[in-house]
Design a protein around this motif. Structure first.
Motif, PDB file in Angstrom:
ATOM      1  N   GLN A   1     -28.485 -50.928 -41.617  1.00 25.55           N
ATOM      2  CA  GLN A   1     -28.547 -51.347 -42.905  1.00 25.55           C
ATOM      3  C   GLN A   1     -27.095 -51.569 -43.590  1.00 25.55           C
ATOM      4  O   GLN A   1     -26.725 -52.628 -44.391  1.00 25.55           O
ATOM      5  CB  GLN A   1     -29.111 -50.041 -43.683  1.00 25.55           C
ATOM      6  CG  GLN A   1     -30.658 -50.002 -43.847  1.00 25.55           C
ATOM      7  CD  GLN A   1     -30.888 -48.911 -44.459  1.00 25.55           C
ATOM      8  OE1 GLN A   1     -30.976 -47.805 -44.295  1.00 25.55           O
ATOM      9  NE2 GLN A   1     -31.516 -49.324 -45.867  1.00 25.55           N
TER      10      GLN A   1
ATOM     11  N   VAL B   1     -27.408 -49.585 -50.097  1.00 26.22           N
ATOM     12  CA  VAL B   1     -28.600 -49.482 -49.465  1.00 26.22           C
ATOM     13  C   VAL B   1     -29.331 -48.265 -49.523  1.00 26.22           C
ATOM     14  O   VAL B   1     -28.964 -47.202 -50.024  1.00 26.22           O
ATOM     15  CB  VAL B   1     -28.166 -49.298 -47.832  1.00 26.22           C
ATOM     16  CG1 VAL B   1     -27.417 -50.693 -47.193  1.00 26.22           C
ATOM     17  CG2 VAL B   1     -27.434 -48.456 -47.366  1.00 26.22           C
TER      18      VAL B   1
ATOM     19  N   ASN C   1     -35.633 -55.950 -47.037  1.00 22.95           N
ATOM     20  CA  ASN C   1     -35.792 -54.889 -46.200  1.00 22.95           C
ATOM     21  C   ASN C   1     -35.273 -55.085 -44.682  1.00 22.95           C
ATOM     22  O   ASN C   1     -35.697 -56.237 -44.443  1.00 22.95           O
ATOM     23  CB  ASN C   1     -37.281 -54.485 -46.039  1.00 22.95           C
ATOM     24  CG  ASN C   1     -37.926 -54.536 -47.635  1.00 22.95           C
ATOM     25  OD1 ASN C   1     -37.412 -53.543 -48.348  1.00 22.95           O
ATOM     26  ND2 ASN C   1     -38.970 -55.101 -47.977  1.00 22.95           N
ATOM     27  N   VAL C   2     -35.039 -54.071 -44.039  1.00 26.64           N
ATOM     28  CA  VAL C   2     -34.908 -54.144 -42.489  1.00 26.64           C
ATOM     29  C   VAL C   2     -36.244 -53.679 -41.992  1.00 26.64           C
ATOM     30  O   VAL C   2     -36.490 -52.482 -41.964  1.00 26.64           O
ATOM     31  CB  VAL C   2     -33.876 -53.057 -42.328  1.00 26.64           C
ATOM     32  CG1 VAL C   2     -33.621 -53.078 -40.510  1.00 26.64           C
ATOM     33  CG2 VAL C   2     -32.355 -53.227 -42.724  1.00 26.64           C
TER      34      VAL C   2
ATOM     35  N   LEU D   1     -30.720 -53.263 -50.055  1.00 24.80           N
ATOM     36  CA  LEU D   1     -31.273 -53.549 -49.143  1.00 24.80           C
ATOM     37  C   LEU D   1     -32.079 -52.058 -48.873  1.00 24.80           C
ATOM     38  O   LEU D   1     -31.485 -51.005 -48.921  1.00 24.80           O
ATOM     39  CB  LEU D   1     -30.185 -53.766 -47.995  1.00 24.80           C
ATOM     40  CG  LEU D   1     -30.720 -53.976 -46.357  1.00 24.80           C
ATOM     41  CD1 LEU D   1     -31.715 -55.206 -46.571  1.00 24.80           C
ATOM     42  CD2 LEU D   1     -29.537 -54.026 -45.538  1.00 24.80           C
ATOM     43  N   SER D   2     -33.390 -52.197 -48.401  1.00 27.05           N
ATOM     44  CA  SER D   2     -34.215 -51.115 -48.234  1.00 27.05           C
ATOM     45  C   SER D   2     -34.676 -51.200 -46.955  1.00 27.05           C
ATOM     46  O   SER D   2     -34.530 -52.125 -46.039  1.00 27.05           O
ATOM     47  CB  SER D   2     -35.554 -51.304 -49.194  1.00 27.05           C
ATOM     48  OG  SER D   2     -36.419 -50.340 -49.169  1.00 27.05           O
ATOM     49  N   THR D   3     -35.769 -50.297 -46.181  1.00 24.98           N
ATOM     50  CA  THR D   3     -36.154 -50.333 -45.155  1.00 24.98           C
ATOM     51  C   THR D   3     -37.241 -49.212 -45.051  1.00 24.98           C
ATOM     52  O   THR D   3     -37.184 -48.194 -45.732  1.00 24.98           O
ATOM     53  CB  THR D   3     -35.300 -49.938 -44.114  1.00 24.98           C
ATOM     54  OG1 THR D   3     -35.986 -50.025 -42.758  1.00 24.98           O
ATOM     55  CG2 THR D   3     -34.767 -48.562 -44.092  1.00 24.98           C
TER      56      THR D   3
END
Length: 276
Positions: free
Chosen positions: A97, A109, A34-35, A69-71
């Motif tokens: 991202q 993402v 995650n970011v 990739l998550s956030t």
């Protein structure tokens, strides 16, 4: 299909080296990073190219793939905000991202497009988020990283037909769906959404849910809720899905790391493989 686990399934602050080691030991193929907010472990808005590449090398050392990739940052800076400066901040989050994903060899993402609330009406959320994503498509295509729009509890994109039209309207092969199985269950059937969305589904999140609870307390460990996992697996097979199925589940109150090991075994059953 590949077994994945999100960084949120581990205790907050766990060093990435330990996270990758445990993931490998537990039998996962991939980890979804995650970011994170500034000060968090791993990737943030301030992560440099050198730092990102070092994280990528570390994952490879443990035989862990990085494929999405998550956030959580877009909940604070939604692309649907009435404030143009907030939308700009949200756009910067997605741009970061995409930058980090390209550096790490990640192909998708996860993006929460916005949220409907008392301040933001449904049509405003649709129009604003759609306009911001239209700008981000160019960056996604330039970096060759896909944007997966996730279905979350944001009172938005509440039907598979609307989700399909929303991503199709952006007219890019770099925009699709990050489909969350458990999030659908309070107002629909995941196997139906999968069939309707088809190849638009780039990645899949799994959690389980008991609709009778009616709120966030209804999320439970995999296999403990009301998801028809046989139907979900069949639907994914029918559309030819062969990518990651990534667990995003809550931690046990005691021995939280046991969550990771138990969830891996649950995924073995969901995906039809032999328990390890």
């Amino acid at each position: 299909m590949l077994k994945g686990v999100n960084q949120w399934c581990f205790p907050e602050g766990l060093p990435l080296q330990q996270l990758f080691s445990i993931s490998r030991e537990a039998g996962y193929d991939a980890v979804e990073l995650n970011v994170n907010p500034l000060g968090g472990v791993g990737l943030t808005m301030e992560t440099t190219a050198m730092e990102a590449e070092e994280i990528g090398r570390m994952a490879k050392e443990y035989g862990i793939q990085l494929r999405s990739l998550s956030t959580s940052l877009l909940w604070h800076t939604p692309l649907s905000s009435a404030d143009a400066s907030v939308r700009e901040q949200g756009r910067r989050v997605v741009e970061k991202q995409l930058e980090l994903a390209e550096l790490l060899g990640i192909d998708t993402v996860l993006v929460v497009p916005g949220a409907v609330n008392e301040e933001t009406s449904y049509d405003e959320c649709y129009d604003r988020s759609r306009a911001e994503l239209a700008l981000l498509v160019k960056e996604a295509e330039r970096r060759r990283v896909r944007i997966g729009i996730e279905n979350v509890w944001n009172k938005f994109l509440l039907s598979p037909l609307e989700m399909r039209a929303y991503v199709d309207d952006l007219q890019s092969s770099y925009v699709g769906v990050y489909f969350d199985v458990g999030n659908i269950l309070h107002n629909g059937y995941p196997q139906q959404w999968i069939k309707i969305l088809g190849s638009r589904i780039f990645k899949v999140h799994v959690k389980d849910y008991r609709p009778c609870v009616g709120n966030g307390n209804g999320f439970v460990p995999l296999l403990a809720g009301d998801v028809n996992w046989t139907a979900v697996r069949t639907a994914l097979e029918d559309i030819g899905y062969t990518d990651t199925v990534t667990a995003e589940v809550g931690l046990y109150a005691e021995t939280p790391l046991q969550t990771v090991y138990d969830t891996s075994r649950h995924l073995d059953i969901i995906l039809g493989g032999a328990a390890r």
